[in-house]
Every structure is written in structure tokens, then in C-alpha cells.
Design an enzyme around this catalytic site. Sequence first.
Site, PDB file in Angstrom:
ATOM      1  N   GLY A 164       0.798  -1.216   0.000  1.00 40.75           N
ATOM      2  CA  GLY A 164       0.000   0.000   0.000  1.00 40.75           C
ATOM      3  C   GLY A 164       0.837   1.275   0.000  1.00 40.75           C
ATOM      4  O   GLY A 164       2.060   1.268   0.174  1.00 40.75           O
ATOM      5  N   HIS A 165       0.147   2.369  -0.146  1.00 41.81           N
ATOM      6  CA  HIS A 165       0.782   3.679  -0.260  1.00 41.81           C
ATOM      7  C   HIS A 165       1.534   4.052   1.021  1.00 41.81           C
ATOM      8  O   HIS A 165       1.070   3.812   2.132  1.00 41.81           O
ATOM      9  CB  HIS A 165      -0.258   4.755  -0.575  1.00 41.81           C
ATOM     10  CG  HIS A 165      -1.416   4.784   0.383  1.00 41.81           C
ATOM     11  ND1 HIS A 165      -1.400   5.485   1.550  1.00 41.81           N
ATOM     12  CD2 HIS A 165      -2.620   4.163   0.327  1.00 41.81           C
ATOM     13  CE1 HIS A 165      -2.541   5.328   2.181  1.00 41.81           C
ATOM     14  NE2 HIS A 165      -3.303   4.514   1.460  1.00 41.81           N
TER      15      HIS A 165
END
Length: 347
Positions: A247-248
Site C-alpha cells: 500500500g501507499h
Amino acid sequence: MKFSEIVEKLKGSVSANSLTANKDEDIEITGVAAVDEAIAGHLSYIEGPKFASFVGKTNASALILPQDETLQKLASERGIVWIATRDPRLMFAASIALFYQPYRPTPEIHPTAVIHPTAKIGTDVYIGAHAVIQQQAEIGNQVCIHPNAVVYPNVKIGDRTILHANCTIHERARIGADCVIHSGAVIGAEGFGFVPIASGWFKMEQSGYTVLEDGVEIGCNSAIDRPSVGETRIGRSTKIDNLVQIGHGCQIGAYCAIAGQSGMAGGVKIGNRVILAGQSGIANQAKMGDGAIATAQAGILSDVPPGEIVSGTPAMPHKIFLRVAAIYSRLPQMYQTLKQLQHLGQK
């Protein structure tokens, strides 16, 4: 290839070999194979005592053995030539490279490749059919970009990196030297950033960067997202398997290994030399210290100290998990005992 040639090429890690006593047994080796699948002419290996019995029944003509005189003597008695080393598996990996090298096309730019005139292309680069290199992208020397790969604007790719067919490198990605991105992988796509509002969701633009340091390898169909601000970073020489979601804003350390179908939410921080086994998952903002290990399907909801091995969901220290698992398997029996006690109590 003669057995003596293999010994010579691997000599830096060879501690002993059968040619010292039997120079006439310099046989021809035609390939490598698993010890239980090897045939005459093949080289295989025995990693340790767990597989020692294979020395007595393998059809291999040559073996890489641990520093164990008993195994070496048994191999000699069976007419199997051998090499002894401290790390047989590592030597076997080096031996495979003597017989097989991955396909690497000669440098050229295919006439169907689409390259923006502002892109900078290094020397000795291969760009395959229908690959797309967009504006302001910078491609280093000896880079290999296979067919249908797409490089978005302002991407930077370091020397000798390989992009396999159909992978996509989005804007604001920075990929180091000697990286390998396998087919279907997506590097630097928008992170999952939405703010809830009365009418639904407000999209938070993902303006950050995705950075892969030197020597990183990304498996097929894995995704590494860029963040709204800051960067998502994968440390030097980390290896990521197929079907992994990062994820970011995640920060992954150096020399980590992340197995297939693992996933981590935004903002996860992982130290150096961390191992995530298959289908393990890490919740938002959780941290794993250096050298920590998550076993298969572990669900990590909170921080893991350095060097800890965790299992289960929610993840717990592995030794405790084993005790819990042992009790879990006895639950039907314990339930019957409880019913009997309740029945006695009612009398």
C-alpha cells in the site's frame, strides 16, 4: 561440462572434492536436477542430514555435499563424484548458472516501440515491440524493456534493470539499478486514498513517489502504490513474489523477502531482512523490526519487535501460537468433558 571444470569455477567455496583422491573420475556433467529426479549425467545436492538418505538412492552422477565425511564416503562407494562445501544449497544455485542463463535480447529498439522525443535513452538498451516510453522518462544503460511494457512520464530507471512484458511503471517512480520487474507488475499506481464526505468519497490525489532501490525484484502481478505525499520505498535487494500488494506510503527495508499473496495496508514500516511468508497481511501503520518473520497467513495487527517470529491471526509469538494450536485441536474433546461435568453438576 567436465566435473573438474565445475570444481574450478566454484573453487572459491569448495572445501573438498572427490577428484583429489580419484583424478580419473572426471566425468561429463550434462545438467542439474533435484536429487530425487536426477539421472545419469546430472549434478544435484544434499542440503543436510534431513536429506542424507538420498545419497544412497539418487541416480545423480555428481553431488554437492555438506562437510560430512560419512556422506562423502558413501557417495564415493556408489561411484558418485562430489564437492563438499559449507552451504550446499548456495553452491547448487551457483551451479545452475553454469548451465542456464535467462533470455537476454541483444540491444535494439524495435520499430513498433513508441518513444517520446523528450525521453532519454541510455546506451546498449533493448526496447521490445509495442513498448511505450513517455515524455521526460530517463532510461539507464543496458536496460532491457520487453514488449508491451509501459513507462509513464518522468520515470527514472537505473542501469541494467529489466522490465518484463506487460508491466507498467507509473509516473513519479524511481527504479534503481539491477532491478527486475516481472510481467503484469504495476509500480507506482495511485494509492487507495479517499476521504469520506456526505455525498460519498473525496479523492485524495496521490502526488508522492515510489522508489525501488538497487537490486529489487518484483514478481508477476504485484502492485506497489504511490502515496498522496512522501514516498513508498522498497529497500535494496528486497525480493517480492507474485501477487503481492504494498500500500501507499509503506517503507520496506533492505534484503527482505515477501512471499506470494502477502499484503500490507498503507503506512506499514518493515525493517531490514524481514521475511513474510505466503498470504501474510499487515494492518495499517503497523511496524516490523529488523529480522522479524511472519509465518504463512499471519495477520499482523500491531507492532512486531526485531527478531520475533509471529504466527496466526491476530499474530502472536510463534511458540505461543503452537501451544494455542495444540489446544485448538483438542477442543471437541474438551467440549465433551465440559458437557459431562455440567451434567454431573445438575444431578
